[in-house]
Design a protein around this motif. Structure first.
Motif, PDB file in Angstrom:
ATOM      1  N   LYS A  38      11.524   9.554  68.717  1.00 34.71           N
ATOM      2  CA  LYS A  38      12.961   9.703  68.964  1.00 34.71           C
ATOM      3  C   LYS A  38      13.671   8.351  68.914  1.00 34.71           C
ATOM      4  O   LYS A  38      14.770   8.230  68.354  1.00 34.71           O
ATOM      5  N   LYS A  39      13.043   7.342  69.500  1.00 34.15           N
ATOM      6  CA  LYS A  39      13.625   6.004  69.457  1.00 34.15           C
ATOM      7  C   LYS A  39      13.674   5.480  68.036  1.00 34.15           C
ATOM      8  O   LYS A  39      14.666   4.857  67.615  1.00 34.15           O
ATOM      9  N   GLN A  40      12.628   5.731  67.280  1.00 34.19           N
ATOM     10  CA  GLN A  40      12.607   5.304  65.880  1.00 34.19           C
ATOM     11  C   GLN A  40      13.752   5.955  65.106  1.00 34.19           C
ATOM     12  O   GLN A  40      14.430   5.310  64.297  1.00 34.19           O
ATOM     13  N   TYR A  41      13.982   7.234  65.368  1.00 29.38           N
ATOM     14  CA  TYR A  41      15.045   7.959  64.661  1.00 29.38           C
ATOM     15  C   TYR A  41      16.417   7.371  64.975  1.00 29.38           C
ATOM     16  O   TYR A  41      17.296   7.333  64.096  1.00 29.38           O
ATOM     17  N   GLU A  42      16.621   6.901  66.186  1.00 33.39           N
ATOM     18  CA  GLU A  42      17.898   6.281  66.539  1.00 33.39           C
ATOM     19  C   GLU A  42      18.193   5.097  65.618  1.00 33.39           C
ATOM     20  O   GLU A  42      19.339   4.859  65.229  1.00 33.39           O
ATOM     21  N   LEU A  43      17.161   4.332  65.277  1.00 31.03           N
ATOM     22  CA  LEU A  43      17.329   3.181  64.392  1.00 31.03           C
ATOM     23  C   LEU A  43      17.580   3.605  62.947  1.00 31.03           C
ATOM     24  O   LEU A  43      18.339   2.969  62.213  1.00 31.03           O
ATOM     25  N   LEU A  44      16.928   4.693  62.526  1.00 28.37           N
ATOM     26  CA  LEU A  44      17.016   5.150  61.145  1.00 28.37           C
ATOM     27  C   LEU A  44      18.268   5.969  60.858  1.00 28.37           C
ATOM     28  O   LEU A  44      18.724   6.033  59.712  1.00 28.37           O
ATOM     29  N   PRO A  91      21.698   6.204  61.009  1.00 33.50           N
ATOM     30  CA  PRO A  91      22.907   5.958  60.202  1.00 33.50           C
ATOM     31  C   PRO A  91      22.643   5.966  58.701  1.00 33.50           C
ATOM     32  O   PRO A  91      23.298   6.703  57.949  1.00 33.50           O
ATOM     33  N   ASP A  92      21.693   5.139  58.253  1.00 35.73           N
ATOM     34  CA  ASP A  92      21.404   5.059  56.815  1.00 35.73           C
ATOM     35  C   ASP A  92      20.726   6.318  56.311  1.00 35.73           C
ATOM     36  O   ASP A  92      20.999   6.782  55.195  1.00 35.73           O
ATOM     37  N   LEU A  93      19.840   6.876  57.123  1.00 39.79           N
ATOM     38  CA  LEU A  93      19.088   8.046  56.689  1.00 39.79           C
ATOM     39  C   LEU A  93      19.996   9.260  56.508  1.00 39.79           C
ATOM     40  O   LEU A  93      19.856  10.009  55.525  1.00 39.79           O
ATOM     41  N   MET A  94      20.928   9.478  57.425  1.00 40.19           N
ATOM     42  CA  MET A  94      21.811  10.631  57.315  1.00 40.19           C
ATOM     43  C   MET A  94      22.675  10.548  56.060  1.00 40.19           C
ATOM     44  O   MET A  94      22.936  11.556  55.394  1.00 40.19           O
ATOM     45  N   ALA A  95      23.116   9.351  55.708  1.00 33.17           N
ATOM     46  CA  ALA A  95      23.904   9.177  54.490  1.00 33.17           C
ATOM     47  C   ALA A  95      23.068   9.516  53.256  1.00 33.17           C
ATOM     48  O   ALA A  95      23.548  10.171  52.316  1.00 33.17           O
ATOM     49  N   LYS A  96      21.803   9.088  53.267  1.00 27.30           N
ATOM     50  CA  LYS A  96      20.914   9.369  52.139  1.00 27.30           C
ATOM     51  C   LYS A  96      20.619  10.860  52.039  1.00 27.30           C
ATOM     52  O   LYS A  96      20.629  11.432  50.936  1.00 27.30           O
ATOM     53  N   LEU A  97      20.347  11.494  53.161  1.00 23.60           N
ATOM     54  CA  LEU A  97      20.055  12.930  53.142  1.00 23.60           C
ATOM     55  C   LEU A  97      21.270  13.730  52.695  1.00 23.60           C
ATOM     56  O   LEU A  97      21.138  14.731  51.984  1.00 23.60           O
ATOM     57  N   ASP A  98      22.454  13.295  53.094  1.00 20.83           N
ATOM     58  CA  ASP A  98      23.676  13.984  52.647  1.00 20.83           C
ATOM     59  C   ASP A  98      23.822  13.884  51.137  1.00 20.83           C
ATOM     60  O   ASP A  98      24.232  14.858  50.471  1.00 20.83           O
TER      61      ASP A  98
END
Length: 371
Positions: free
Chosen positions: A7-13, A15-22
């Motif tokens: 969960k902590k790792q996901y907090e770091l990922l 912003p950039d990850l959600m843009a890529k997945l979108d």
């Protein structure tokens, strides 16, 4: 407290990850997107192999390796008795016979002396053809590849590296995934490099084997998936999972450094009090799990109960060696180190994101139970 703090790792990922997945969702290129090719290229370079083929999961990665080398009926596949069933299950499904070996009592990895003993036994009996060895980087700790590779070379045996837990680890300066004739890994979420679902990869330096795996993983395709030149399987990594793994690769070196720091604190805290995993001087472990060994099952169970009372999670990793599994006929063979490990092991919370305060809580719970 999280056992592995994804969960902590996901907090770091996020912003950039959600843009890529979108972007992937908008383009609707869910299978075979450019991210898959980019990931395979980055993984091959990271590990130090010529070719990387991603696939559906770690088990299928091993199945592709067995299929590529024609493993089947009459073949003996040597494997440590203490590992996850996936290390040898695909070979058994193809008709081969698993032959189990003991592990070392301190590294928990395949024992070269037990391996040699089992090979010689199979050769004497003459019922099976010694064909392949699966060396597992157990818990992220690299196997003794120099000794194992020498045994395989002397006997003309295929050497498969099961690096499912070893991404980021290294042995004598070479990263796990680069050893043996072929190597396989898993991207199960709890692995040192994990996706948000299932995923896996196969690594090889052979152009011929790489071409064959590219065909096998897409229904035995020839010029296209509708031109089938052999019987294959359907094992592809989704574009979304490739994007997740690319984002996580950007954190991997930093996380590996942090894993060493976390492990060092545990080693210092438990030194002389309970058995910790041995990491050889020529190895760097990925510490996929940090497993302690109690003196007995009774002591282990008491410690685990005390940890639970203190709000500290634990995990038995794993509770039964493969030679005692009903799936393989529950052999009467005796592998004392693997059996002792199964009866006495327990994993403690470990990740690059565990805090020193959480570590202190884990240590306190274990040492209080020991006292």
């Amino acid at each position: 407290m999280e056992f592995i703090n994804l969960k902590k790792q996901y907090e770091l990922l996020r912003p950039d990850l959600m843009a890529k997945l979108d972007q992937i969702m908008s383009e609707a290129h869910f299978i075979g997107g450019s991210e898959v090719v980019e990931l395979e290229d980055r993984l091959a370079e990271y590990v130090g192999r010529k070719h990387c083929h991603s696939c559906g999961n770690g088990t299928e990665a091993l199945q592709l390796a067995y299929m590529a080398y024609g493993i089947g009926e009459g073949d003996a596949i040597f494997c440590p008795a203490m590992t996850f069933i996936a290390s040898v299950e695909p070979a058994a499904m193809l008709g081969a016979t698993p032959v189990f070996c003991d592990i070392e009592s301190d590294t928990y990895n395949l024992s070269p002396s037990s391996l040699l003993e089992q090979i010689e036994r199979v050769e004497r009996e003459g019922n099976l053809k010694p064909s392949a060895v699966v060396a597992v980087d157990f818990l992220g700790n690299p196997a003794h590849f120099d000794e194992i590779a020498e045994i395989c070379a002397d006997r003309d045996l295929l050497l498969i590296e099961d690096a499912a837990q070893g991404t980021g680890a290294s042995y004598k300066g070479k990263r796990c995934g680069s050893f043996g004739d072929i190597a396989c890994t898993s991207f199960f979420p709890s692995k040192p490099l994990g996706c948000y679902g299932d995923g896996g990869a196969v690594f090889t330096d052979s152009d011929e084997v790489a071409t064959l795996i590219a065909s096998l993983k897409v229904h035995g395709k020839g010029l296209s998936k509708y031109d089938n030149v052999r019987v294959g399987m359907n094992s592809r990594l989704d574009t979304i999972q490739a994007a997740v793994l690319l984002a996580k690769m950007n954190l991997l070196d930093g996380e590996m450094a942090k894993r060493q720091q976390v492990a060092t604190r545990y080693f210092e805290a438990f030194d002389g009090k309970i058995q910790t995993p041995k990491i050889s001087e020529e190895s760097i472990s990925a510490f996929a799990q940090f497993v302690l060994i109690a003196e007995s099952r009774e002591q282990r169970d008491a410690i685990v109960a005390a940890m639970k009372d203190a709000g500290v999670p634990s995990l038995i990793y794993y509770p039964k060696p493969l030679h005692q599994m009903k799936a393989f006929g529950a052999s009467t063979a005796h592998f004392p180190n693997a059996e002792h490990y199964a009866q006495c092991n327990f994993g403690i919370p470990f990740s690059p994101y565990i805090t020193e305060e959480e570590q202190d809580q884990v240590v306190s719970a274990v040492l209080s139970a020991l006292r």
